[in-house]
Design a protein around this motif. Structure first.
Motif, mmCIF file in Angstrom:
data_model
loop_
_atom_site.group_PDB
_atom_site.id
_atom_site.type_symbol
_atom_site.label_atom_id
_atom_site.label_comp_id
_atom_site.label_asym_id
_atom_site.label_seq_id
_atom_site.Cartn_x
_atom_site.Cartn_y
_atom_site.Cartn_z
ATOM 1 N N UNK A 100 0.836 -1.209 0.000
ATOM 2 C CA UNK A 100 0.000 0.000 0.000
ATOM 3 C C UNK A 100 0.866 1.253 0.000
ATOM 4 N N UNK A 101 1.913 1.250 0.818
ATOM 5 C CA UNK A 101 2.832 2.390 0.838
ATOM 6 C C UNK A 101 3.556 2.559 -0.483
ATOM 7 N N UNK A 102 4.019 1.447 -1.040
ATOM 8 C CA UNK A 102 4.701 1.501 -2.325
ATOM 9 C C UNK A 102 3.814 2.035 -3.443
ATOM 10 N N UNK A 111 1.638 4.253 -3.142
ATOM 11 C CA UNK A 111 1.393 5.684 -3.001
ATOM 12 C C UNK A 111 0.489 6.103 -1.865
ATOM 13 N N UNK A 112 -0.092 5.153 -1.142
ATOM 14 C CA UNK A 112 -0.895 5.555 0.012
ATOM 15 C C UNK A 112 0.043 6.028 1.120
ATOM 16 N N UNK A 113 -0.259 7.128 1.781
ATOM 17 C CA UNK A 113 0.655 7.706 2.778
ATOM 18 C C UNK A 113 0.610 6.950 4.116
ATOM 19 N N UNK A 114 1.065 5.703 4.109
ATOM 20 C CA UNK A 114 0.965 4.861 5.293
ATOM 21 C C UNK A 114 2.267 4.788 6.094
ATOM 22 N N UNK A 115 3.384 5.157 5.491
ATOM 23 C CA UNK A 115 4.656 5.065 6.189
ATOM 24 C C UNK A 115 4.797 6.208 7.199
ATOM 25 N N UNK A 116 5.817 6.142 8.021
ATOM 26 C CA UNK A 116 6.063 7.185 9.018
ATOM 27 C C UNK A 116 6.091 8.554 8.344
ATOM 28 N N UNK A 117 5.543 9.527 9.036
ATOM 29 C CA UNK A 117 5.461 10.906 8.565
ATOM 30 C C UNK A 117 4.696 11.022 7.247
#
Length: 186
Positions: free
Chosen positions: A74-76, A78-84
Motif C-alpha cells: 500500500x505504501x509503495x 502511493x498511500x501515505x501509510x509510512x512514518x510521517x
C-alpha cells in the motif's frame, strides 16, 4: 465434509479480517511519533516498528508477515501509510528502504517464534521483540551502509533510535505476553 468447509472458510475469513485490521494498526502506529531534538538526529521515534513486532507475534505464521507485506505494498503504491505520511516506491530505495524490508522479515521471524510459544512466557516474549528489533535494525543498517558507509549508517540508523528501541522491546514484549500467555500456539 460440510463442517470442514465451513471451518476452513471461517478461519480464512477471520485471518483475512485480522490481516486487514493489523495493516490498519501498523498504519495508525506509524503516525504516532515522538519528536527527537535536532542535536540527537532529528528523526522521530515512531510506533511503526512496535506495531510490526506485535502483529508478527500476535498473528499466526504467516499472517503477520502478510499484514506487513500488504502495508508495504500500500505504501509503495502511493498511500501515505509510512512514518510521517511517506509513500511511494522511492521509499524503498532511500534511507528507509532497509528498515521497511526488515519489517517484513521481522514479522515472519516473530510468527515462527510464536509457533514455538515464545509469546506465552514474558522472558521469551521480550527476547522475541529484541530479536525482531535486531532484524529490523540490522536490515536497515546494512542498507544505510550500502548507501552511505558504516559511520553514517550508525549515525543516522542506530544512535538516534536505540533508546526508543529498548522501550519498544519492553512494551511490545509485555503487551504480546499479556495477550498470548493463556493461548495455544498456532
Amino acid at each position: 465434509m460440510e463442517f470442514l468447509a465451513k471451518t476452513i472458510f471461517m478461519n480464512t475469513s477471520t485471518h483475512l479480517l485480522n490481516l486487514l485490521l493489523s495493516t490498519l494498526f501498523i498504519t495508525i502506529m506509524a503516525r504516532v511519533a515522538l519528536p527527537v531534538p535536532e542535536a540527537l538526529g532529528g528523526i522521530p521515534i515512531t510506533g511503526q516498528s512496535l506495531a510490526v513486532l506485535l502483529v508478527g507475534l500476535l498473528l499466526p505464521f504467516p499472517w503477520g508477515g502478510g499484514a506487513v507485506l500488504l502495508y508495504l505494498l500500500l505504501g509503495g503504491l502511493g498511500l501515505p501509510v509510512f512514518a510521517e505520511g511517506g509513500s511511494g516506491w522511492s521509499s524503498f530505495s532511500g534511507g528507509s528502504g532497509g528498515f521497511l524490508i526488515g519489517f517484513f522479515i521481522a514479522a515472519l521471524v516473530m510468527g515462527l517464534l510464536r509457533r514455538r510459544g515464545w509469546g506465552q512466557h514474558l522472558g521469551y516474549s521480550l527476547l522475541a521483540n529484541g530479536l525482531g528489533t535486531a532484524v529490523i535494525v540490522g536490515s536497515g543498517l546494512l542498507w544505510l551502509a550500502h548507501l552511505y558507509g558504516w559511520g553514517k549508517a550508525m549515525e543516522y540508523g542506530f544512535y538516534p533510535f536505540w533508546p526508543g528501541a529498548i522501550v519498544k522491546i519492553l512494551l511490545g514484549g509485555f503487551i504480546a505476553w499479556s495477550m498470548l500467555r493463556n493461548r495455544k500456539t498456532a
